[in-house]
Design a protein around this motif. Sequence first.
Motif, PDB file in Angstrom:
ATOM      1  N   GLU A  41      12.056   5.775   0.210  1.00 16.88           N
ATOM      2  CA  GLU A  41      13.316   5.764   0.964  1.00 16.88           C
ATOM      3  C   GLU A  41      13.120   5.110   2.325  1.00 16.88           C
ATOM      4  OE1 GLU A  41      17.202   5.992   1.510  1.00 16.88           O
ATOM      5  OE2 GLU A  41      16.215   6.546  -0.352  1.00 16.88           O
ATOM      6  N   ALA A  42      11.959   5.320   2.930  1.00 17.06           N
ATOM      7  CA  ALA A  42      11.697   4.773   4.262  1.00 17.06           C
ATOM      8  C   ALA A  42      11.216   3.321   4.212  1.00 17.06           C
ATOM      9  CB  ALA A  42      10.656   5.623   4.978  1.00 17.06           C
ATOM     10  N   ARG A  43      10.342   2.996   3.259  1.00 19.94           N
ATOM     11  CA  ARG A  43       9.692   1.674   3.234  1.00 19.94           C
ATOM     12  C   ARG A  43      10.182   0.747   2.132  1.00 19.94           C
ATOM     13  NH1 ARG A  43       3.490   2.222   4.644  1.00 19.94           N
ATOM     14  NH2 ARG A  43       3.563   3.944   6.101  1.00 19.94           N
ATOM     15  N   GLU A  44      10.661   1.303   1.043  1.00 21.23           N
ATOM     16  CA  GLU A  44      11.121   0.598  -0.158  1.00 21.23           C
ATOM     17  C   GLU A  44       9.991   0.029  -1.013  1.00 21.23           C
ATOM     18  OE1 GLU A  44      15.548  -0.933   0.846  1.00 21.23           O
ATOM     19  OE2 GLU A  44      13.940  -2.280   1.415  1.00 21.23           O
ATOM     20  N   LEU A  45       8.841  -0.238  -0.447  1.00 22.34           N
ATOM     21  CA  LEU A  45       7.733  -0.839  -1.186  1.00 22.34           C
ATOM     22  C   LEU A  45       6.463  -0.077  -0.829  1.00 22.34           C
ATOM     23  CD1 LEU A  45       7.256  -3.367  -3.041  1.00 22.34           C
ATOM     24  CD2 LEU A  45       6.525  -4.549  -0.994  1.00 22.34           C
ATOM     25  N   VAL A  46       5.818   0.543  -1.818  1.00 25.31           N
ATOM     26  CA  VAL A  46       4.592   1.300  -1.556  1.00 25.31           C
ATOM     27  C   VAL A  46       3.508   0.894  -2.538  1.00 25.31           C
ATOM     28  CG1 VAL A  46       5.729   3.307  -0.530  1.00 25.31           C
ATOM     29  CG2 VAL A  46       5.318   3.264  -2.970  1.00 25.31           C
ATOM     30  N   LYS A  47       2.280   0.917  -2.032  1.00 23.22           N
ATOM     31  CA  LYS A  47       1.110   0.643  -2.857  1.00 23.22           C
ATOM     32  C   LYS A  47       0.335   1.944  -2.987  1.00 23.22           C
ATOM     33  CE  LYS A  47      -1.100  -3.273  -2.330  1.00 23.22           C
ATOM     34  NZ  LYS A  47      -2.002  -4.308  -1.772  1.00 23.22           N
ATOM     35  N   ILE A  48      -0.074   2.248  -4.218  1.00 24.58           N
ATOM     36  CA  ILE A  48      -0.754   3.502  -4.518  1.00 24.58           C
ATOM     37  C   ILE A  48      -2.027   3.196  -5.299  1.00 24.58           C
ATOM     38  CG2 ILE A  48      -0.521   5.733  -5.687  1.00 24.58           C
ATOM     39  CD1 ILE A  48       2.565   5.294  -5.373  1.00 24.58           C
ATOM     40  N   SER A  49      -3.110   3.888  -4.953  1.00 24.13           N
ATOM     41  CA  SER A  49      -4.352   3.690  -5.698  1.00 24.13           C
ATOM     42  C   SER A  49      -4.628   4.908  -6.571  1.00 24.13           C
ATOM     43  CB  SER A  49      -5.524   3.436  -4.751  1.00 24.13           C
ATOM     44  OG  SER A  49      -5.777   4.565  -3.974  1.00 24.13           O
ATOM     45  N   VAL A  50      -5.332   4.662  -7.676  1.00 26.08           N
ATOM     46  CA  VAL A  50      -5.693   5.711  -8.620  1.00 26.08           C
ATOM     47  C   VAL A  50      -7.202   5.882  -8.541  1.00 26.08           C
ATOM     48  CG1 VAL A  50      -5.672   6.417 -11.032  1.00 26.08           C
ATOM     49  CG2 VAL A  50      -3.752   5.124 -10.117  1.00 26.08           C
ATOM     50  N   LEU A  51      -7.653   7.101  -8.251  1.00 26.92           N
ATOM     51  CA  LEU A  51      -9.076   7.371  -8.137  1.00 26.92           C
ATOM     52  C   LEU A  51      -9.728   7.405  -9.516  1.00 26.92           C
ATOM     53  CD1 LEU A  51      -9.008  10.147  -5.393  1.00 26.92           C
ATOM     54  CD2 LEU A  51      -9.384   7.704  -5.110  1.00 26.92           C
ATOM     55  N   ASP A  52     -11.036   7.170  -9.546  1.00 26.18           N
ATOM     56  CA  ASP A  52     -11.770   7.120 -10.817  1.00 26.18           C
ATOM     57  C   ASP A  52     -11.837   8.469 -11.512  1.00 26.18           C
ATOM     58  OD1 ASP A  52     -12.247   4.422 -10.525  1.00 26.18           O
ATOM     59  OD2 ASP A  52     -14.185   4.712  -9.536  1.00 26.18           O
ATOM     60  N   ASN A  53     -11.757   9.567 -10.768  1.00 25.78           N
ATOM     61  CA  ASN A  53     -11.859  10.887 -11.388  1.00 25.78           C
ATOM     62  C   ASN A  53     -10.547  11.359 -12.002  1.00 25.78           C
ATOM     63  OD1 ASN A  53     -10.414  11.417  -9.086  1.00 25.78           O
ATOM     64  ND2 ASN A  53     -11.737  13.056  -8.353  1.00 25.78           N
ATOM     65  N   ASN A  54      -9.551  10.510 -12.061  1.00 24.76           N
ATOM     66  CA  ASN A  54      -8.254  10.847 -12.628  1.00 24.76           C
ATOM     67  C   ASN A  54      -8.289  10.635 -14.138  1.00 24.76           C
ATOM     68  OD1 ASN A  54      -5.562  11.202 -13.221  1.00 24.76           O
ATOM     69  ND2 ASN A  54      -4.838   9.946 -11.554  1.00 24.76           N
ATOM     70  N   VAL A  92      15.859  -2.416   3.736  1.00 23.15           N
ATOM     71  CA  VAL A  92      15.007  -3.229   4.592  1.00 23.15           C
ATOM     72  C   VAL A  92      14.690  -4.567   3.932  1.00 23.15           C
ATOM     73  CG1 VAL A  92      12.762  -3.318   5.748  1.00 23.15           C
ATOM     74  CG2 VAL A  92      13.993  -1.160   5.601  1.00 23.15           C
ATOM     75  N   ILE A  93      14.392  -4.536   2.651  1.00 18.52           N
ATOM     76  CA  ILE A  93      13.981  -5.734   1.919  1.00 18.52           C
ATOM     77  C   ILE A  93      15.190  -6.353   1.233  1.00 18.52           C
ATOM     78  CG2 ILE A  93      12.536  -6.607   0.050  1.00 18.52           C
ATOM     79  CD1 ILE A  93      10.629  -4.259   0.624  1.00 18.52           C
ATOM     80  N   GLU A  94      15.365  -7.650   1.458  1.00 23.19           N
ATOM     81  CA  GLU A  94      16.448  -8.379   0.788  1.00 23.19           C
ATOM     82  C   GLU A  94      15.835  -9.193  -0.344  1.00 23.19           C
ATOM     83  OE1 GLU A  94      19.796 -11.730   1.800  1.00 23.19           O
ATOM     84  OE2 GLU A  94      19.120 -10.394   3.393  1.00 23.19           O
ATOM     85  N   LEU A  95      16.202  -8.837  -1.567  1.00 21.02           N
ATOM     86  CA  LEU A  95      15.658  -9.512  -2.745  1.00 21.02           C
ATOM     87  C   LEU A  95      16.341 -10.853  -2.974  1.00 21.02           C
ATOM     88  CD1 LEU A  95      15.427  -6.554  -5.276  1.00 21.02           C
ATOM     89  CD2 LEU A  95      13.571  -7.606  -4.009  1.00 21.02           C
ATOM     90  N   PRO A  96      15.638 -11.812  -3.597  1.00 24.35           N
ATOM     91  CA  PRO A  96      16.298 -13.072  -3.971  1.00 24.35           C
ATOM     92  C   PRO A  96      17.456 -12.781  -4.931  1.00 24.35           C
ATOM     93  CG  PRO A  96      13.914 -13.242  -4.226  1.00 24.35           C
ATOM     94  CD  PRO A  96      14.230 -11.816  -3.924  1.00 24.35           C
ATOM     95  N   PRO A  97      18.544 -13.534  -4.823  1.00 24.02           N
ATOM     96  CA  PRO A  97      19.714 -13.265  -5.676  1.00 24.02           C
ATOM     97  C   PRO A  97      19.423 -13.569  -7.147  1.00 24.02           C
ATOM     98  CG  PRO A  97      20.040 -15.281  -4.439  1.00 24.02           C
ATOM     99  CD  PRO A  97      18.769 -14.670  -3.934  1.00 24.02           C
ATOM    100  N   VAL A  98      20.146 -12.887  -8.023  1.00 23.67           N
ATOM    101  CA  VAL A  98      20.039 -13.085  -9.454  1.00 23.67           C
ATOM    102  C   VAL A  98      20.969 -14.224  -9.857  1.00 23.67           C
ATOM    103  CG1 VAL A  98      20.354 -12.024 -11.721  1.00 23.67           C
ATOM    104  CG2 VAL A  98      19.494 -10.663  -9.815  1.00 23.67           C
ATOM    105  N   LYS A  99      20.416 -15.238 -10.517  1.00 20.19           N
ATOM    106  CA  LYS A  99      21.248 -16.361 -10.982  1.00 20.19           C
ATOM    107  C   LYS A  99      21.819 -16.042 -12.346  1.00 20.19           C
ATOM    108  CE  LYS A  99      18.838 -19.842  -8.373  1.00 20.19           C
ATOM    109  NZ  LYS A  99      18.096 -21.094  -8.376  1.00 20.19           N
ATOM    110  N   LYS A 100      23.059 -16.451 -12.536  1.00 18.74           N
ATOM    111  CA  LYS A 100      23.721 -16.167 -13.813  1.00 18.74           C
ATOM    112  C   LYS A 100      23.830 -17.407 -14.650  1.00 18.74           C
ATOM    113  CE  LYS A 100      26.202 -12.242 -12.158  1.00 18.74           C
ATOM    114  NZ  LYS A 100      27.415 -11.493 -12.086  1.00 18.74           N
TER     115      LYS A 100
END
Length: 100
Positions: A41-54, A92-100
Motif C-alpha cells: 500500500e505504501a510502496r506498490e513494489l516490494v522485493k522479498i527474499s526466501v531463505l534456504d531453510n524454508n 506512486v508508479i504509473e504503468l505504461p498504457p495498455v494498447k488495444k
Amino acid sequence: MLTSKQRAYLRSLANGIDAIFQVGKNGVTPELRDTVHNALEARELVKISVLDNNMLGPAEAAEMLASRTGADIVQVIGNKFVLYRASKTKPVIELPPVKK
C-alpha cells in the motif's frame, strides 16, 4: 493482470531496490502477509527474499503471498521475487498504457 511491457517496466524499477522482507522457516505467516500488504500500500513494489531453510520455493512463496495480498507477481529470480499492487490511496508508479 500485467502486460509484458508493464512487467518489464516494473522489473526495471525493481532492479534498484533491496529485498525488504524474508520468508523464513515459518513460511508465509499471517504476520508476514499483513506487513507485505502494508508495504504494498505504501510502496506498490516490494522485493522479498526466501531463505534456504524454508520448505517453500521462491515461486510457491510468491504465489501464496500474491494471492493473499491481491498483488501481481512481477518476477521470480533465484531466491528473490518481486510483487506489485497499485495503491488504493495514493498511486506512486504509473504503468505504461495498455494498447488495444
